[in-house]
Design an enzyme around this catalytic site. Structure first.
Site, PDB file in Angstrom:
ATOM      1  N   LYS A  71      37.752  86.927   1.733  1.00 43.54           N
ATOM      2  CA  LYS A  71      37.418  86.155   0.522  1.00 43.54           C
ATOM      3  C   LYS A  71      38.001  84.744   0.547  1.00 43.54           C
ATOM      4  O   LYS A  71      37.358  83.793   0.129  1.00 43.54           O
ATOM      5  CB  LYS A  71      37.941  86.884  -0.719  1.00 43.54           C
ATOM      6  CG  LYS A  71      37.223  88.189  -1.029  1.00 43.54           C
ATOM      7  CD  LYS A  71      37.785  88.783  -2.314  1.00 43.54           C
ATOM      8  CE  LYS A  71      37.310  90.197  -2.516  1.00 43.54           C
ATOM      9  NZ  LYS A  71      37.808  90.785  -3.763  1.00 43.54           N
ATOM     10  N   ASP A 107      34.619  88.463  -9.213  1.00 46.81           N
ATOM     11  CA  ASP A 107      35.756  89.335  -9.548  1.00 46.81           C
ATOM     12  C   ASP A 107      36.319  88.992 -10.930  1.00 46.81           C
ATOM     13  O   ASP A 107      36.637  89.889 -11.722  1.00 46.81           O
ATOM     14  CB  ASP A 107      36.877  89.192  -8.509  1.00 46.81           C
ATOM     15  CG  ASP A 107      36.605  89.987  -7.236  1.00 46.81           C
ATOM     16  OD1 ASP A 107      35.869  90.992  -7.305  1.00 46.81           O
ATOM     17  OD2 ASP A 107      37.142  89.604  -6.177  1.00 46.81           O
TER      18      ASP A 107
END
Ligand code: NAP
Length: 287
Positions: A71, A107
């Protein structure tokens, strides 16, 4: 639906990737809506991230999800970033449009949705966040952007201070505190929310907990564990025994996935089917 030359491809990159629930979750959603799409798990070694993104372009993928350890490496490889992904410094969802790659972070919004879904309003709440790694960055960004007052504790105090500093422009207030049992107990007294973002308690180390056994958890706080395997961690058991409400990490996983699904397909995601597929996949794994 049988695969054909018209099937649209998406997937998830990670290292390792074998235990990811995302293929089961997204393929269940495609089946539920009769969409000719397929989601594949893609093991990508840490050194091969740039090549993997060239592959996404060359193979005509519609998009990609990323998990540990990719990420934080993705923002530098994107053509464009959303403001959230830029601020958090991490991309978990890539949208491919022609040859251009747009990096999103779902997220943070997935975390907020999971709270609001159970009637918890994060706006201006008081939160204690345990851990200062990648997941904590999304959680702290989400809370502070809602004006929450966040106390951040981490094993490495310097990392907590750096994270607090990184988000000082957001509406909420963030302070870093040392990870000591008595300080935790004091900080927890007045909070509405305690979030575990460390892997302590995750399968197979299920006896671990970030919360000291001798320190009471406040009954009035929502105790949120980002871990979803097992669904009830030792931390959530401690919360239950203290009379506090608990929330596991599966709803956040599903909501971040649902948002990625919507970005790729433009179609409203079947959230219940996605959750059911994750629960079934966890049961198949025996947890
Ligand atoms: P990460 O970047 O490696 O960060 C891990 C954090 O945990 C760091 O703050 C680290 O402290 C701390 N930590 C690790 N081992 C520890 C120990 N033995 N004692 C005390 N602190 C410890 O990992 P991540 O990507 O943030 O992921 C963390 C957890 O969140 C994982 O369980 C992951 O599955 C979960 N997660 C869930 C979702 C969801 O959708 N539900 C999404 C993302 C992540 P130091 O800084 O001192 O090393």
């Amino acid at each position: 639906m049988p695969l054909s030359g018209r099937t649209r491809l998406v997937g998830v990159i990670g290292w390792p990737i074998a235990h990811s629930l995302s293929p089961a979750m997204h393929n269940a959603a495609f089946r539920a809506l009769g969409l000719d799409w397929c989601y594949v798990p893609l093991p990508v070694a840490p050194s091969a991230l740039a090549e993997a993104m060239a592959g996404v372009r060359a193979l005509g993928f519609q998009g990609i999800n990323a998990t540990v350890p990719h990420k934080e490496g993705l923002p530098a490889l994107m053509d464009e970033l959303t403001p959230e992904a830029r601020a958090i410094g991490a991309v978990n969802t890539v949208l491919a449009r022609g040859q251009g790659l747009l990096g999103h972070n779902t997220d943070a919004s997935g975390f907020l949705r999971s709270l609001r879904e159970i009637g918890f309003e994060p706006r201006a709440c008081r939160a204690l966040v345990l851990g200062a790694g990648g997941a904590a960055r999304a959680v702290v960004y989400a809370l502070a952007s809602q004006g929450a007052h966040v106390t951040l504790v981490n094993r490495s105090a310097e990392r907590a201070r750096t994270l607090a500093e990184a988000f000082r422009e957001l509406p909420g207030r963030i302070e870093a505190m040392p990870w000591l049992a008595d300080a935790l107990g004091r900080a927890a007294r007045d909070v509405d929310l305690i979030v575990n973002t460390t892997p302590l308690g995750m399968w197979p180390e299920m006896d671990a907990s970030p919360w000291p056994a001798e320190t009471p958890l406040p009954a009035g706080a929502l105790c949120y564990d980002l871990i979803y395997n097992p669904r009830e961690t030792r931390f959530l058991r401690q919360a239950r025994e203290a009379g506090a409400r608990g929330l596991d990490g599966l709803p956040m996983l599903v909501h971040q996935g649902a948002e990625a699904f919507k970005l790729w397909t433009g179609v409203e995601p079947p959230v219940d089917a996605m959750l059911a597929a994750c629960v079934a996949a966890l049961q198949r794994e025996g947890s």
